[in-house]
Enzyme design. Structure first.
Site, PDB file in Angstrom:
ATOM      1  N   HIS A 255       0.862  -1.191   0.000  1.00 35.05           N
ATOM      2  CA  HIS A 255       0.000   0.000   0.000  1.00 35.05           C
ATOM      3  C   HIS A 255       0.898   1.241   0.000  1.00 35.05           C
ATOM      4  CE1 HIS A 255      -2.775   3.099   1.297  1.00 35.05           C
ATOM      5  NE2 HIS A 255      -3.737   2.316   0.851  1.00 35.05           N
TER       6      HIS A 255
ATOM      7  N   GLU B 186       0.794   3.913   1.582  1.00 34.38           N
ATOM      8  CA  GLU B 186       1.137   4.432   2.915  1.00 34.38           C
ATOM      9  C   GLU B 186       2.305   3.639   3.507  1.00 34.38           C
ATOM     10  OE1 GLU B 186      -2.837   4.355   4.567  1.00 34.38           O
ATOM     11  OE2 GLU B 186      -3.389   5.934   3.157  1.00 34.38           O
TER      12      GLU B 186
HETATM   13  P1  PGA Z   1      -9.546   6.076   0.102  1.00 33.37           P
HETATM   14  O1  PGA Z   1      -8.322   5.058   0.345  1.00 33.37           O
HETATM   15  O2  PGA Z   1     -10.706   5.260  -0.451  1.00 33.37           O
HETATM   16  O3  PGA Z   1      -9.844   6.644   1.454  1.00 33.37           O
HETATM   17  O4  PGA Z   1      -9.075   7.109  -0.875  1.00 33.37           O
HETATM   18  C1  PGA Z   1      -8.049   3.991  -0.518  1.00 33.37           C
HETATM   19  C2  PGA Z   1      -6.890   3.187   0.010  1.00 33.37           C
HETATM   20  O5  PGA Z   1      -5.973   3.758   0.610  1.00 33.37           O
HETATM   21  O6  PGA Z   1      -6.853   1.940  -0.149  1.00 33.37           O
END
Ligand code: PGA
Length: 246
Positions: free
Chosen positions: A96, A98
């Site tokens: 991901h 992040e």
């Molecule tokens: P969001 O996040 O739908 O809040 O934009 C998607 C994700 O990070 O998988």
């Protein structure tokens, strides 16, 4: 071969025992999960046992948001793929943005996590996507090809799921347009097996889900913020089901 659409929630670091129970009760009552479109939730590690207890035997699958690349050993704070399997997980998010941005996960580490998940019998959901700067400098295809290539170099993608998540669309309220998503999905499609599902993620909402899921290579969604609001997640799931003709 028709690909079964998948709508997966990424709860990120949200939840409590009480709110998880309320959310999952609402999803079960609302009919999430079906033969023609699958549904899953990827939840924080400490809640996997609770979520397994609530969802076992239902049409909603569950998974984690991260996994160690190691099988076992002196890796304080890490969680192995076999532990996730024991908790009944079917899916695990890998790479991901992040994790890549905030925790410095490299392409090589993501590939090792992906391989560890597959070895244990989990279905990894490999996240790829470009930043705004990369898009604006015309490097979107180069970036997603590099992220995908790091994984496919070592391992077959056939049993996995890919999620295209442009970084600029995550949590910003600014989704890729259906045409922008399709352009990248079409590119990714040339690099994966025909049965590999490619999800779109990044500000998917009830209002934009149907148009995104109508695109030929958008096989469902990875949903962040809207996945912890029962009515929104249900509406997005229903849009995937409708796109599947269900
Ligand atoms: P969001 O996040 O739908 O809040 O934009 C998607 C994700 O990070 O998988």
């Amino acid at each position: 071969m028709a690909r079964i659409r998948l709508v997966a929630g990424n709860w990120k670091m949200h939840g409590s025992r009480a709110s998880n129970q309320a959310l999952l009760d609402a999803l079960l009552k609302g009919g999430a999960g079906a033969k023609k479109a699958e549904c899953a939730v990827c939840v924080p590690y400490p809640y996997l046992e609770q979520v397994a207890g609530l969802l076992r035997g239902s049409a909603i699958a569950w998974g984690a948001q991260n996994v160690s690349e190691h099988e076992k050993g002196a890796y304080t704070g890490e969680v192995s793929a076999s532990m996730l399997l024991e908790l009944g997980c079917r899916f695990v998010l890998v790479g991901h943005s992040e994790r890549r941005q905030l925790y410095g996960e490299s392409d090589a580490q993501v590939a090792a996590k992906f391989a560890a998940a597959l070895r244990a019998g989990l279905t990894p959901i490999l996240c790829v996507g470009e930043t705004l700067e990369e898009r604006e400098s015309g490097r979107t295809e180069q970036v997603v090809a590099r992220q995908l290539g790091a994984v496919t170099k070592e391992t077959a993608l056939a049993q996995a799921v890919v999620a295209y998540e442009p970084v600029w669309a995550i949590g910003t309220g600014r989704n890729a347009t259906p045409e922008q998503a399709q352009a990248v999905h079409g590119f990714l499609r040339t690099k994966v097996a025909s049965e590999t599902r490619i999800l779109y993620g990044g500000s998917v909402k009830p209002q934009n889900a149907a148009a995104l899921f109508a695109m030929p290579d958008v096989d469902g969604g990875l949903i962040g913020g809207a996945s912890i609001v029962a009515q929104d997640f249900l509406a997005i799931f229903k849009a995937a089901l409708a796109a599947a003709g269900g």
